[in-house]
Design a protein around this motif. Structure first.
Motif, PDB file in Angstrom:
ATOM      1  N   ASN A  28      52.278   0.745  51.972  1.00 17.32           N
ATOM      2  CA  ASN A  28      52.933   0.809  53.278  1.00 17.32           C
ATOM      3  C   ASN A  28      54.446   0.671  53.165  1.00 17.32           C
ATOM      4  O   ASN A  28      55.194   1.269  53.940  1.00 17.32           O
ATOM      5  N   GLY A  58      48.995   3.114  64.242  1.00 17.92           N
ATOM      6  CA  GLY A  58      48.624   1.707  64.331  1.00 17.92           C
ATOM      7  C   GLY A  58      49.335   0.879  63.283  1.00 17.92           C
ATOM      8  O   GLY A  58      49.987   1.398  62.362  1.00 17.92           O
ATOM      9  N   THR A  59      49.193  -0.421  63.398  1.00 19.38           N
ATOM     10  CA  THR A  59      49.850  -1.333  62.470  1.00 19.38           C
ATOM     11  C   THR A  59      49.098  -1.365  61.132  1.00 19.38           C
ATOM     12  O   THR A  59      47.994  -0.832  61.001  1.00 19.38           O
ATOM     13  N   LEU A  60      49.730  -2.026  60.172  1.00 18.55           N
ATOM     14  CA  LEU A  60      49.115  -2.157  58.854  1.00 18.55           C
ATOM     15  C   LEU A  60      47.766  -2.858  58.946  1.00 18.55           C
ATOM     16  O   LEU A  60      46.782  -2.421  58.335  1.00 18.55           O
ATOM     17  N   GLU A  62      45.730  -3.092  61.523  1.00 20.53           N
ATOM     18  CA  GLU A  62      44.741  -2.247  62.199  1.00 20.53           C
ATOM     19  C   GLU A  62      44.156  -1.216  61.241  1.00 20.53           C
ATOM     20  O   GLU A  62      42.940  -1.002  61.197  1.00 20.53           O
TER      21      GLU A  62
END
Length: 309
Positions: A28, A58-60, A62
């Motif tokens: 990421n 979405g977030t890491l 998620e």
């Protein structure tokens, strides 16, 4: 013993979850966006559509939990680049890595065990010095450099062996296995010598000699068996390292193993392939380490009694 095995298998679950998270976090923060690898010349709308399709929104956390949910059901995702199932691709490469690792360890053991025993039995002699010099040379030579030298000699000059690929069966394994095995043999020779020196002058060996047992039998049956635990430990660690992928040797010899698969996936920012391959490799290495621990019990009954407590 079975309780110990079950406990070790259950301990693999948090290890695999942590490995998956660490890989996701590293990928990421790495430079580049994987969506541009897949859609290099696409418009912004097409890029957003591709991002949604690849699950990059979405977030890491998620994305990680979505991945874990699939992983628990045996789904390691689909490659961003090849569009193929990660598990299937990994299992296609795994036999090549297992073949290379197995032959490599046979080469390493065939060199290190006799050389280490000779060095220990003839401590501080010319034989010991030669063995340790050979071990130092093996530890000092980089894999890629040794591989290139072997290709120049046995492939280009003599024409005895193929220079790369895997189309020639066992012949294709000889050069890469020796390239990796030479370094491992050097390390294992030193370990074998050290382990043998710890037991070679024990009282029970003097007793065996006093009873008229031949020196060869004393070394082979009594000394070597009692020196096996450290040797098995080193063997397990080195075998796990080879299973993890000998990237340099695989690259030099164009060997289609797991190591090259992971490196290519990292270059292409193929997150599902990188994560899936490393999770699978972690699981296999953990199983190998468990098998090594079980082997301890057969070599030394005292260890088995500790497992069964």
């Amino acid at each position: 013993m079975h309780k110990y095995v079950i406990k070790r298998l259950l301990m693999m679950i948090p290890v695999l979850l942590c490995v998956a998270f660490v890989i996701y976090a590293i990928m990421n923060v790495a430079e580049g966006d994987p969506v541009y690898v897949v859609s290099a010349d696409a418009t912004e709308a097409q890029i957003e559509e591709a991002r949604e399709e690849l699950g990059l929104n979405g977030t890491l956390l998620e994305r990680y939990f979505r991945y874990v949910k699939g992983m628990l059901t045996g789904d390691l995702g689909t490659s961003y680049v090849s569009k193929r199932d990660v598990m299937q691709t990994y299992l296609e490469r795994l036999p090549n890595t297992l073949k290379l690792a197995s032959v490599t360890m046979v080469v390493a053991l065939a060199i290190s065990i006799p050389l280490g025993i000779i060095a220990a039995v003839n401590q501080n002699s010319i034989k010991d010095t030669i063995a340790m010099v050979l071990a130092l040379l093996g530890l000092s030579m980089p894999n890629f450099w040794l591989g290139l030298l072997l290709i120049m000699l046995f492939s280009l000059k003599l024409g005895w062996l193929p220079s790369g690929g895997y189309e020639n069966g066992m012949l294709s394994l000889i050069l890469p296995a020796f390239t990796i095995g030479a370094g491992l043999a050097a390390f294992m020779t030193r370990s074998t010598r050290s382990s043998m020196l710890d037991v070679i002058r024990q009282d029970y060996l003097r007793m065996a000699r006093a009873k008229g047992v031949s020196e060869r039998k004393v070394i082979r049956k009594h000394a070597l068996r009692n020196a096996l635990i450290p040797i098995i430990t080193v063997f397990g660690v080195q075998f796990s390292n080879v299973l993890g992928g000998s990237v340099l040797a695989e690259t030099v010899f164009a060997w289609p193993g797991v190591g090259r698969l992971v490196v290519d996936a990292i270059d292409q920012r193929d997150i599902p392939m990188v994560t899936g391959a490393l999770v699978m490799t972690t699981m296999i290495v953990s199983i190998v380490n468990l098998l090594i621990d079980i082997v301890y019990a057969f070599v030394d009954p005292r260890i088995k009694s500790q497992y069964t407590k």
